[in-house]
Design an enzyme around this catalytic site. Structure first.
Site, PDB file in Angstrom:
ATOM      1  N   LYS A 212      -9.661  -4.294   0.581  1.00 29.79           N
ATOM      2  CA  LYS A 212     -10.102  -2.895   0.465  1.00 29.79           C
ATOM      3  C   LYS A 212     -11.033  -2.744  -0.736  1.00 29.79           C
ATOM      4  CE  LYS A 212      -8.121   1.793   0.156  1.00 29.79           C
ATOM      5  NZ  LYS A 212      -6.862   2.561   0.041  1.00 29.79           N
TER       6      LYS A 212
ATOM      7  N   SER B 146      -5.894   6.019   3.619  1.00 29.04           N
ATOM      8  CA  SER B 146      -7.256   5.717   3.221  1.00 29.04           C
ATOM      9  C   SER B 146      -7.669   4.267   3.477  1.00 29.04           C
ATOM     10  CB  SER B 146      -7.437   6.025   1.743  1.00 29.04           C
ATOM     11  OG  SER B 146      -6.620   5.167   0.951  1.00 29.04           O
TER      12      SER B 146
ATOM     13  N   SER C 234      -1.282   5.389   2.359  1.00 27.31           N
ATOM     14  CA  SER C 234      -2.547   4.804   2.819  1.00 27.31           C
ATOM     15  C   SER C 234      -2.469   3.399   3.378  1.00 27.31           C
ATOM     16  CB  SER C 234      -3.557   4.811   1.688  1.00 27.31           C
ATOM     17  OG  SER C 234      -4.125   6.074   1.598  1.00 27.31           O
TER      18      SER C 234
HETATM   19  N1  GLN Z   1      -3.398  10.611   2.364  1.00 27.71           N
HETATM   20  C1  GLN Z   1      -2.944  10.625   1.023  1.00 27.71           C
HETATM   21  C2  GLN Z   1      -3.989  11.229   0.133  1.00 27.71           C
HETATM   22  O1  GLN Z   1      -4.976  11.636   0.631  1.00 27.71           O
HETATM   23  C3  GLN Z   1      -2.606   9.245   0.572  1.00 27.71           C
HETATM   24  C4  GLN Z   1      -3.755   8.462   0.107  1.00 27.71           C
HETATM   25  C5  GLN Z   1      -3.356   7.115  -0.418  1.00 27.71           C
HETATM   26  O2  GLN Z   1      -2.233   6.666  -0.190  1.00 27.71           O
HETATM   27  N2  GLN Z   1      -4.280   6.476  -1.117  1.00 27.71           N
HETATM   28  O3  GLN Z   1      -3.832  11.303  -1.054  1.00 27.71           O
END
Ligand code: GLN
Length: 482
Positions: free
Chosen positions: A80, A155, A179
């Protein structure tokens, strides 16, 4: 479809040692396949053929010399783009870091390369890991390889997509509030968020430091566990990394889960509807058939978790992202008439709308007069959520739950409603706030053929039990569908 899409860590090892193929051949095949498939999904932001081929050549030389090879020897890994790779541009899917070339490798990267892993490219994601659909990337949305008109989740959408697509064997994601688990569920792969501190965060671009984790994606539980084992362990460069010894996770995957005490949170199942709920109920039946002792459990603070998370993560983000100022790391605006206007323009042009929204919200909840009402209260809620789990694990070995209220949704369907997007994180955020290990393992497909994951959560550092349950469940599901 290329042969690479069927390989596992174990089959690569066996193929290398029996000289059926070389690490260089595997790397070349993975790079070529990634290049040809990427226009469909936009899952890779860049490939790094030079680095991949150099790593593969090292593995081949070690085999030729009769030396021991590492646990990840010759395995194509995608990373990532929030995890730093020395000499390979790392953007966090943001314009503000479009040209950033890190001077060092993250500890997780060093460790996986030391074990013979071959990094083939950097994957697309939501900007600074903020999002649940991968539509917040400055470099375009990622499409779900299972259904190209749908999101892969976020994400870490790119990292889930490349494993589902088969262009990488395993990948690294980051998880702050879901995420890794949510995109794993949406793309039908395994995704693991380890205990907070299990994997060093050194070299992971900070979003919300008290919640950030690095974790693996794979096509099966065993591969995910192996990748975690390689990365885990104390790192002097991260004071929050844990000194707890790293177990051999493979040893825990015995297939025998008889007598394991598994809880199903009543507050979660009350929200679950439709095909997702039906698939989760089916998964729970499977666990019963495997001999688990399944009981209801109450996690009463669940309803407050999303609100607390979005106060805490935005607060931490507003502080962490202050470093991107047009002076260090970042792209500087052409409109830099004075110091203040240089900051304003560089940040104004460099950050996307979701990142700006969070910086503003986070600055607000930390400001004088609001700190007690929002930030402090959210910290208290976090403690209550964690206490729910501590109490539950006094009587249970694991908790199972949905990952997301629904399967992968259409691209564009939720972009105009950030609150609806935040609320969709309801099942993943609780585990993140508590810092416990949790994962998504595929549990079936909806009538439209969309994957749904089962979430497994365990107490701190109980990854061995989590993998034992996930592996037995995966074997039962595979038997039934094959
Ligand atoms: N969807 C969550 C957010 O927008 C989690 C994102 C993540 O785990 N990086 O913060």
């Amino acid at each position: 479809m290329s042969e690479i899409s069927k390989l596992t860590i174990g089959s690569i090892r066996e193929g290398l040692l029996s000289r059926r193929f070389s690490a260089t051949e595997i790397a070349q095949q993975a790079l070529a396949f990634a290049e040809s498939e990427n226009p469909k999904t936009n899952a890779y932001l860049r490939l790094c053929p030079e680095r991949a081929l150099a790593a593969a050549a090292k593995v081949d030389a070690a085999i030729a010399a009769g030396e021991e090879i590492g646990l990840l020897a010759g395995v194509p890994v995608a990373v990532k783009d929030v995890i730093l790779t020395k000499g390979v541009i790392t953007t966090c899917a943001s314009r503000i870091l479009e040209h950033y070339n890190p001077p060092y490798d993250a500890t997780a990267i060093e460790r996986l390369e030391a074990a013979g892993g071959v990094i083939i490219g950097k994957t697309n994601c939501d900007e600074f890991a903020m999002g649940s659909s991968n539509e917040n990337s400055a470099f375009g949305a990622v499409r779900n390889p299972v259904a190209l008109d749908r999101v892969p989740g976020g994400s870490s959408g790119g990292s889930a997509a490349v494993v589902a697509q088969g262009t990488a064997v395993v990948s690294l994601g980051s998880d702050t509030g879901g995420s890794i688990r949510q995109p794993a569920s949406f793309c039908g792969v395994v995704g693991v968020t380890p205990t907070y501190g299990r994997v060093s965060r050194y070299g992971l671009s900070a979003f919300a430091s008290s919640l950030d984790h690095i974790g693996p994606f794979a096509r099966n539980v065993r591969d995910a566990a192996t990748l975690l084992e390689v990365m885990a362990g104390r790192d002097p460069m991260d004071s929050t990394s844990a000194a707890a010894p790293v177990p051999r996770y493979a040893a825990s995957m015995t297939g025998d889960v008889r007598g394991m005490r598994v809880g199903v949170p009543v507050e979660y199942m009350a929200h679950a509807t439709g095909e997702t709920a039906a698939l989760i109920h089916g998964a729970i039946d499977t666990l019963r058939q495997l001999g688990c002792d399944v009981v209801d459990v109450s996690l009463p603070s669940t309803d407050y978790a999303v609100a607390a998370y979005y106060v805490l993560c935005t607060a931490e983000a507003s502080s962490n992202l202050a470093r991107y100022d047009g002076v260090r790391y970042t792209t500087r605006s052409e409109e830099a008439g004075s110091l203040i206007s240089m900051y304003q323009h560089s940040r104004g042009e460099g950050f996307g709308p979701e990142v700006k929204r969070r910086i503003m919200l986070g600055t607000y909840v930390l400001s004088h007069g609001y700190y007690d009402a929002y930030y402090l209260k959210a910290q208290k809620v976090r403690a209550l959520v964690a206490r729910d789990f501590t109490q539950a694990f006094g009587k249970l070995d694991a908790i199972v739950a949905p990952v997301s209220p629904f399967p992968a949704f259409k691209i564009g369907e939720k972009v105009d409603d950030p609150v609806a997007m935040y609320l969709s994180d309801i099942y993943t955020i609780t585990g993140s706030l508590a810092g416990i290990p949790c994962m998504s393992v595929p549990c079936g497909l909806t009538s439209q053929g969309l994957p749904v994951g089962l979430q497994i959560l365990c107490d701190h550092f109980r990854e061995p039990e989590m993998f034992r349950l996930a592996h037995a469940f995966e074997s039962a599901v595979t038997l039934r569908t094959s």
